[in-house]
Write an enzyme that holds these catalytic residues in place. Structure first.
Site, short mmCIF file in Angstrom:
data_model
loop_
_atom_site.label_atom_id
_atom_site.label_comp_id
_atom_site.label_asym_id
_atom_site.label_seq_id
_atom_site.Cartn_x
_atom_site.Cartn_y
_atom_site.Cartn_z
N ASP A 1 0.88 -1.17 0.00
CA ASP A 1 0.00 0.00 0.00
C ASP A 1 0.92 1.21 0.00
OD1 ASP A 1 -1.70 2.11 0.52
OD2 ASP A 1 -2.30 1.43 2.52
N LYS B 1 2.91 11.38 -3.53
CA LYS B 1 1.84 10.69 -4.26
C LYS B 1 0.87 11.68 -4.91
CE LYS B 1 -1.68 7.12 -3.32
NZ LYS B 1 -2.06 6.11 -2.32
N GLU C 1 -7.31 0.64 -4.09
CA GLU C 1 -7.24 0.53 -2.62
C GLU C 1 -8.54 0.04 -1.99
OE1 GLU C 1 -3.79 3.94 -2.51
OE2 GLU C 1 -5.80 4.45 -1.80
N ASP D 1 -12.90 5.29 1.86
CA ASP D 1 -11.44 5.26 2.06
C ASP D 1 -10.89 6.69 2.03
OD1 ASP D 1 -8.72 4.95 1.94
OD2 ASP D 1 -8.70 3.54 0.26
#
Length: 585
Positions: free
Chosen positions: A12, A74, A151, A173
């Site tokens: 992850d 990211k 994810e 999420d």
């Protein structure tokens, strides 16, 4: 000879923290890093002496080296952002690769064997360019990314292992930098994503930023000093803001105390502010509200109402914020599940998928039987006359998928056409994201509207797009795997990988220096405690010797901050720490 694949790890790769897991037996297990933690900060730093450090060590030295420390890379994946350090420009792929290399090394230490294959997760709402950038980061890190999975889907996979009964799950999420919501149908050993939606620029970082801005404003009012121009002070504020946010998840107030945050003519200034959960909720209410529309969109696209959902799964550290859980409860009319660790479940699901792809699961086990069916998050189109986005694949189409459509020329005797590929939901291409373009040459000369050009979109299991165009009259064909201007060429990836490997040796040496310094700090603290406890017991000479050695070690530590370590200083620290240990015996 049959090729046996090594262990496949699940990663992850998060905005603020990353996590790596592996299948042991048939159970996914989180891999503890060298520092003893189950997650690793997604932070990369370059010290003044040009060493590279990653994870906890990089995060700890950020306040004294903020302009050479990179957080939340990211958020820049799939863009042409570059970070300049020591005259070299680093791409988001390279910086992400440094994080992946650290996770790879930690996994190799844990497993006692080399690791080359991985399943890596990305936000469901990542574009094609962002997915490509993630694959490139893997290549630079020396990882063969077998599969990229979304994810929320990965979290549902971890959840579905123990909860295989038929149910419809909404995965909410909210991570450090991205927000995703997926509606997932868990059926008879099938996990099928019905719809997904999200916001690639919403996460815990934004909540931290609100606290930082609040502290800057309060300090301006109380002390008349604007901290926003002071890079080091702002980094200290960010660190405290993150701590305060976490404390407010369990407490109703938190105290933010930062001595010597600024200097002025009248001397040093300190921050001492109490922040209540109520104030924090007011500062961030609009951020929480921004999650409502994606939830409603995903339900609408799945053709379901809130009452059809059996379970709401909270994923991502930011779902620990009480106001977030309250909003989900209010929105969905049910208590969200806390069965899974929100920081770890995505990596665990990726490890399950890795175990499947690497044939490491026992036949008949729950994990081996599960089939994943994911979707593409955004519609794909090509540009036709007038800048219209002509859709070939609708969002939330199950992948892998392939779709063809016949187009024709707009002008007489046209011998080439430009195929422009877009991703997004808007009617006009100008409002969508250009993924890439290519030209089909050699079309047979004919009047407008006569040639038949077949355009085919192919989306693979990673959500990565291939596009081809064929002139049915001549059989001429042209195809591309979409690569946007921000993506790297194979040569660039190879060069970056070589540099990463060269630096890796230096990094290991530097990590050793950090370990030596930390041992010295530990030794100093233990010696001070021992001195205080044995003041009345020890003989005068021993006391004098211990004090002298403590003083010497303390001086060396203060002259060797993390960002200025080198071999000479590390050797001196080690020798001084050993001398303290000897004096204590």
């Amino acid at each position: 000879m049959e090729f046996i694949m090594g262990t496949v790890i699940g990663i992850d790769l998060g905005t603020t923290n990353s996590c790596v897991a592996v299948i042991e037996g048939d159970t996914p297990t989180v891999i503890t890093n060298k520092e003893g933690y189950r997650t690793t900060p997604s932070v990369v730093a370059f010290t003044k002496s040009k060493e590279r450090i990653v994870g906890d060590a990089a995060k700890r030295q950020a306040a004294v080296n903020s302009d050479r420390t990179i957080f939340s890379i990211k958020r820049h994946m799939g863009t042409d952002y570059r970070k300049k350090i020591d005259g070299k420009y680093y791409t988001p792929q390279e910086i992400s690769a440094f994080i992946l290399m650290k996770l790879k090394e930690d996994a190799e230490d844990f497993l006692g064997q080399p690791v080359t294959d991985a399943v890596v997760t990305v936000p469901a709402y990542f574009t094609d360019a962002q997915r490509q950038a993630t694959k490139d980061a893997g290549k630079i890190a020396g990882l063969n990314i077998l599969r990229i999975i979304n994810e929320p889907t990965s979290a549902a996979l971890a959840y579905g292992l123990d909860n295989g009964m038929a149910q419809k799950v909404l995965v909410y999420d909210l991570g450090g930098g991205t927000f995703d919501v997926s509606v997932i149908d868990i059926g008879d050993n099938v996990i099928e994503v019905l719809a997904t939606s999200g916001d690639n620029h919403l996460g815990g970082d934004d909540f931290d930023e609100r606290i930082v801005n609040y502290l800057v404003e309060q300090f301006k009012l109380s002390d008349g000093i604007n901290l926003s121009k002071d890079v080091s002070a702002m980094q200290r504020l960010r660190e405290e803001a993150e701590k305060a946010k976490k404390e407010l998840s369990s407490s109703v107030t938190t105290n933010i105390n930062l001595p010597f945050i600024a200097m002025s003519k009248d001397g040093p200034h300190h921050i001492d502010i109490t922040l209540s959960r109520q104030t924090f909720d007011e500062l961030t209410a609009d951020l929480v509200d921004r999650t409502i529309t994606p939830v409603e969109n995903a339900l609408h696209d799945a053709g379901l109402s809130k009452t059809d959902i059996n379970m709401v799964l909270l994923v991502g550290g930011s779902t620990r914020i009480p106001a977030v859980a309250d909003k989900v409860r209010q929105l969905m009319g049910k208590e969200p599940s806390r069965n899974l660790n929100p920081d770890e479940c995505v990596a665990l699901g990726a490890a399950v998928q890795g175990g499947k792809l690497g044939n490491q699961l026992q036949a008949g086990s729950a994990a081996s039987e599960i089939i994943l069916m994911d979707v593409t998050p955004m519609s794909l189109s090509i540009e036709t006359m007038g800048g219209i986005a002509s859709r070939l694949i609708e969002r939330n189409t199950t992948i892998p998928t392939r779709h063809s459509q016949i187009f024709t020329t707009a002008g007489n005797f046209q011998t080439s056409v430009d195929i422009k590929v877009f991703q997004g939901e808007r009617k006009f291409t100008r409002d969508n994201k250009l993924l890439g373009n290519f030209r089909l040459n050699g079309i047979k000369r004919a009047m407008a509207g006569v040639p038949q050009i077949e355009v085919t979109f192919d989306i693979d299991v990673n959500g990565i797009v291939n596009v081809s165009a064929k002139d049915l009259g001549t059989g001429r064909e042209q195809s591309i795997t979409i690569t946007s201007s921000s993506n790297m060429t194979e040569e660039e990836i190879a060069k970056a990988r070589w540099e990463a490997e060269v630096y890796s040796k230096q990094d290991e040496a530097y990590q050793r220096f950090i370990d030596i310094r930390e041992d010295a700090v530990r030794t100093l603290n233990e010696a001070n405690n021992a001195l205080a406890a044995n003041k009345k017991v020890w003989e005068k000479d021993k006391k004098k010797n211990v004090k002298a050695q403590i003083g010497h070690l303390g001086k060396l530590i203060s002259k060797a901050p993390i960002d200025k370590l080198n071999e000479e200083k590390a050797v001196s620290l080690h020798e001084a720490a050993e001398a303290v240990k000897e004096a204590l015996r």
